[in-house]
Design a protein around this motif. Sequence first.
Motif, mmCIF file in Angstrom:
data_model
loop_
_atom_site.group_PDB
_atom_site.id
_atom_site.type_symbol
_atom_site.label_atom_id
_atom_site.label_comp_id
_atom_site.label_asym_id
_atom_site.label_seq_id
_atom_site.Cartn_x
_atom_site.Cartn_y
_atom_site.Cartn_z
ATOM 1 N N PRO A 13 0.813 -1.223 0.000
ATOM 2 C CA PRO A 13 0.000 0.000 0.000
ATOM 3 C C PRO A 13 0.850 1.279 0.000
ATOM 4 C CG PRO A 13 -0.930 -1.588 1.517
ATOM 5 C CD PRO A 13 0.376 -2.158 1.051
ATOM 6 N N LEU A 14 1.998 1.257 0.657
ATOM 7 C CA LEU A 14 2.869 2.425 0.659
ATOM 8 C C LEU A 14 3.422 2.713 -0.737
ATOM 9 C CD1 LEU A 14 4.214 4.656 2.277
ATOM 10 C CD2 LEU A 14 6.069 3.069 2.775
ATOM 11 N N GLN A 15 3.801 1.678 -1.461
ATOM 12 C CA GLN A 15 4.294 1.856 -2.822
ATOM 13 C C GLN A 15 3.206 2.421 -3.725
ATOM 14 O OE1 GLN A 15 5.552 -2.209 -3.424
ATOM 15 N NE2 GLN A 15 7.714 -1.624 -3.399
ATOM 16 N N VAL A 16 1.981 1.937 -3.549
ATOM 17 C CA VAL A 16 0.866 2.431 -4.352
ATOM 18 C C VAL A 16 0.589 3.893 -4.016
ATOM 19 C CG1 VAL A 16 -1.579 2.136 -4.908
ATOM 20 C CG2 VAL A 16 -0.142 0.131 -4.540
ATOM 21 N N ALA A 17 0.611 4.229 -2.731
ATOM 22 C CA ALA A 17 0.372 5.613 -2.314
ATOM 23 C C ALA A 17 1.436 6.549 -2.893
ATOM 24 C CB ALA A 17 0.352 5.703 -0.792
ATOM 25 N N LYS A 18 2.686 6.140 -2.854
ATOM 26 C CA LYS A 18 3.763 6.961 -3.412
ATOM 27 C C LYS A 18 3.560 7.163 -4.913
ATOM 28 C CE LYS A 18 7.536 5.778 -0.265
ATOM 29 N NZ LYS A 18 8.836 5.092 -0.166
ATOM 30 N N VAL A 20 0.718 7.031 -6.651
ATOM 31 C CA VAL A 20 -0.452 7.866 -6.924
ATOM 32 C C VAL A 20 -0.165 9.324 -6.574
ATOM 33 C CG1 VAL A 20 -2.841 8.311 -6.243
ATOM 34 C CG2 VAL A 20 -2.112 5.996 -6.761
ATOM 35 N N LEU A 21 0.458 9.561 -5.420
ATOM 36 C CA LEU A 21 0.763 10.938 -5.039
ATOM 37 C C LEU A 21 1.760 11.585 -5.991
ATOM 38 C CD1 LEU A 21 0.872 10.635 -1.152
ATOM 39 C CD2 LEU A 21 -0.879 11.722 -2.567
ATOM 40 N N GLN A 44 -5.682 -1.275 -7.610
ATOM 41 C CA GLN A 44 -4.992 -0.560 -6.537
ATOM 42 C C GLN A 44 -4.879 0.927 -6.863
ATOM 43 O OE1 GLN A 44 -1.416 -3.007 -6.620
ATOM 44 N NE2 GLN A 44 -1.760 -3.549 -4.473
ATOM 45 N N THR A 48 -6.862 3.819 -4.647
ATOM 46 C CA THR A 48 -5.995 4.786 -3.976
ATOM 47 C C THR A 48 -6.208 6.192 -4.534
ATOM 48 O OG1 THR A 48 -4.377 3.025 -3.665
ATOM 49 C CG2 THR A 48 -3.610 5.273 -3.302
ATOM 50 N N PHE A 51 -9.423 7.577 -3.163
ATOM 51 C CA PHE A 51 -9.226 7.900 -1.748
ATOM 52 C C PHE A 51 -8.501 9.233 -1.586
ATOM 53 C CE2 PHE A 51 -6.440 7.632 2.013
ATOM 54 C CZ PHE A 51 -7.414 7.580 3.010
ATOM 55 N N PHE A 52 -7.370 9.416 -2.275
ATOM 56 C CA PHE A 52 -6.612 10.651 -2.141
ATOM 57 C C PHE A 52 -7.343 11.842 -2.751
ATOM 58 C CE2 PHE A 52 -2.771 7.924 -1.441
ATOM 59 C CZ PHE A 52 -2.516 8.395 -0.163
#
Length: 69
Positions: A13-18, A20-21, A44, A48, A51-52
Amino acid sequence: MDMTETQQRKATPLQVAKAVLSAFIGIRKRSAHERDVVTITPFQVIVTGIFFAAIFVLSLVVLVRYITS
């Protein structure tokens, strides 16, 4: 490709968040993009991203209400 290979290649999830951001900001390294294409699934990214985006919109609404009150 069996089930264990698919699970090993799935991004955290951290890799996906990075990913996407960094896409929201518009900053991506080619090497990071090539790694993410292999490990991140479209589901994913969609979840994500929604969500963001919701957090971003809600924070803007709260900021505007704070400023105008």
